[in-house]
Design a protein around this motif. Structure first.
Motif, PDB file in Angstrom:
ATOM      1  N   PHE A 127      51.921  46.797  29.006  1.00  0.00           N
ATOM      2  CA  PHE A 127      52.142  48.060  27.995  1.00  0.00           C
ATOM      3  C   PHE A 127      52.034  47.105  26.705  1.00  0.00           C
ATOM      4  O   PHE A 127      51.308  47.486  25.642  1.00  0.00           O
ATOM      5  N   ALA A 128      52.888  45.813  26.957  1.00  0.00           N
ATOM      6  CA  ALA A 128      52.794  45.017  25.662  1.00  0.00           C
ATOM      7  C   ALA A 128      51.660  44.226  25.223  1.00  0.00           C
ATOM      8  O   ALA A 128      51.119  44.029  23.896  1.00  0.00           O
ATOM      9  N   ALA A 150      42.719  49.878  29.038  1.00  0.00           N
ATOM     10  CA  ALA A 150      42.597  49.711  30.522  1.00  0.00           C
ATOM     11  C   ALA A 150      43.526  48.319  30.548  1.00  0.00           C
ATOM     12  O   ALA A 150      43.644  47.846  31.465  1.00  0.00           O
ATOM     13  N   ILE A 151      43.586  48.131  29.656  1.00  0.00           N
ATOM     14  CA  ILE A 151      45.067  46.733  29.711  1.00  0.00           C
ATOM     15  C   ILE A 151      45.986  47.024  30.077  1.00  0.00           C
ATOM     16  O   ILE A 151      47.013  46.845  30.756  1.00  0.00           O
ATOM     17  N   MET A 152      46.724  48.344  29.796  1.00  0.00           N
ATOM     18  CA  MET A 152      47.396  48.896  29.838  1.00  0.00           C
ATOM     19  C   MET A 152      47.727  49.052  31.377  1.00  0.00           C
ATOM     20  O   MET A 152      49.164  49.138  31.379  1.00  0.00           O
ATOM     21  N   ARG A 153      46.447  49.018  31.720  1.00  0.00           N
ATOM     22  CA  ARG A 153      46.372  50.489  33.006  1.00  0.00           C
ATOM     23  C   ARG A 153      45.871  49.496  34.222  1.00  0.00           C
ATOM     24  O   ARG A 153      45.995  49.638  35.383  1.00  0.00           O
ATOM     25  N   ASP A 185      45.921  40.089  30.080  1.00  0.00           N
ATOM     26  CA  ASP A 185      47.366  38.933  29.920  1.00  0.00           C
ATOM     27  C   ASP A 185      47.957  38.611  29.115  1.00  0.00           C
ATOM     28  O   ASP A 185      48.961  37.287  29.216  1.00  0.00           O
ATOM     29  N   ILE A 186      48.182  39.169  27.948  1.00  0.00           N
ATOM     30  CA  ILE A 186      48.084  38.547  26.449  1.00  0.00           C
ATOM     31  C   ILE A 186      49.730  38.780  26.279  1.00  0.00           C
ATOM     32  O   ILE A 186      50.258  38.084  25.762  1.00  0.00           O
ATOM     33  N   GLY A 187      49.743  39.970  26.973  1.00  0.00           N
ATOM     34  CA  GLY A 187      51.364  40.232  27.680  1.00  0.00           C
ATOM     35  C   GLY A 187      52.378  39.243  28.092  1.00  0.00           C
ATOM     36  O   GLY A 187      53.688  39.801  28.353  1.00  0.00           O
ATOM     37  N   ALA A 188      51.563  38.562  28.994  1.00  0.00           N
ATOM     38  CA  ALA A 188      52.429  38.152  29.854  1.00  0.00           C
ATOM     39  C   ALA A 188      52.649  36.529  29.528  1.00  0.00           C
ATOM     40  O   ALA A 188      53.254  35.617  30.100  1.00  0.00           O
ATOM     41  N   ASN A 201      55.293  36.573  24.269  1.00  0.00           N
ATOM     42  CA  ASN A 201      55.198  37.525  24.160  1.00  0.00           C
ATOM     43  C   ASN A 201      56.390  38.543  25.558  1.00  0.00           C
ATOM     44  O   ASN A 201      56.877  39.389  25.131  1.00  0.00           O
ATOM     45  N   LEU A 202      56.105  38.011  26.462  1.00  0.00           N
ATOM     46  CA  LEU A 202      57.691  38.406  27.466  1.00  0.00           C
ATOM     47  C   LEU A 202      58.953  38.671  27.336  1.00  0.00           C
ATOM     48  O   LEU A 202      59.463  39.380  27.007  1.00  0.00           O
TER      49      LEU A 202
END
Length: 235
Positions: A116-117, A140-143, A99-102, A106-107
């Protein structure tokens, strides 16, 4: 020499949880009650570095969610998929970075969907991780929100999905003992996680109406999160 496909969780398995659970051997007993002490995090240099990075970059609610996902997943793997050979280290890194992209920073810093980010932002430690391991973690992160009924996914990605959706919506509760959930939640409280994560999804969709989160239902998915009867007593 170790096979990187099995060592790092790249073994292909059905993307559909129902197909996976009906085609893989089923244990004869119900899930064992496991205290969190039986589900320790790895203390390798890579895992320690990723944990420090997560503590510095995630909110307390998201950090606790990521830890619950790790411990739930290890319990599920122990009970239901003991043949999956990938390392706890690889799974831990995927959990702590999924969830680092959330994060708010980062959002708002990219037009990419947060999963994807996350594959780009979650590069911490790549220089000390083998390429195959880093690529498995990013996959795994991206999917991890690619919930579908057709095709394949890596074993690592499937476990991340199962544990994430368990914590977010209460799905697949039969894969884990209720006492295990209780002990993990006691150590890593939800801190109103359901409303926090639902708000994050709504925030992303408001910023990026094209976001991948919309495939789960722009209104339906937040409702599922907020309507989790399994987790409501822990909120």
């Amino acid at each position: 020499m170790a096979n990187p496909i099995t060592t790092y969780g790249l073994t292909p398995v059905p993307a559909s949880p129902s197909t996976l659970l009906t085609t893989s051997p089923s244990p004869t007993q119900h899930p064992t009650a496991l205290p969190i002490t039986a589900l320790p995090i790895p203390l390798t240099p890579l895992a320690t570095r990723i944990n420090t990075y997560a503590l510095s970059n995630l909110t307390p609610q998201t950090y606790n969610h990521s830890r619950r996902v790790y411990h739930y997943g290890i319990a599920i793997k122990f009970h239901r998929f003991p043949e999956w050979e990938f390392s706890d280290e690889t799974y831990f890194c995927a959990c702590m970075l999924h969830d680092i992209g959330a994060t708010e920073r980062n959002l708002t810093s990219t037009r990419l969907s947060f999963e994807f980010a996350g594959g780009d932002f979650g590069v911490e430690g790549r220089e000390i991780a083998p390429q195959a391991q880093a690529e498995s973690i990013v996959e795994a992160i991206m999917r991890h929100q690619d919930l579908c009924e057709k095709g394949k996914i890596s074993a690592l990605g499937q476990l991340l999905q199962l544990a994430t959706i368990l914590d977010n919506t209460g799905a697949h509760e039969s894969l884990i003992n209720p006492s295990t959930i209780g002990d993990i939640t006691k150590h890593f409280p939800r801190m109103k996680w359901s409303s926090c994560f639902a708000a994050t999804i709504q925030r992303e969709i408001s910023l990026k109406p094209w976001a991948h989160s919309t495939v789960l239902g722009e209104e339906e998915f937040p409702r599922k999160i907020l309507g989790s009867t399994l987790m409501v007593s822990y909120e």
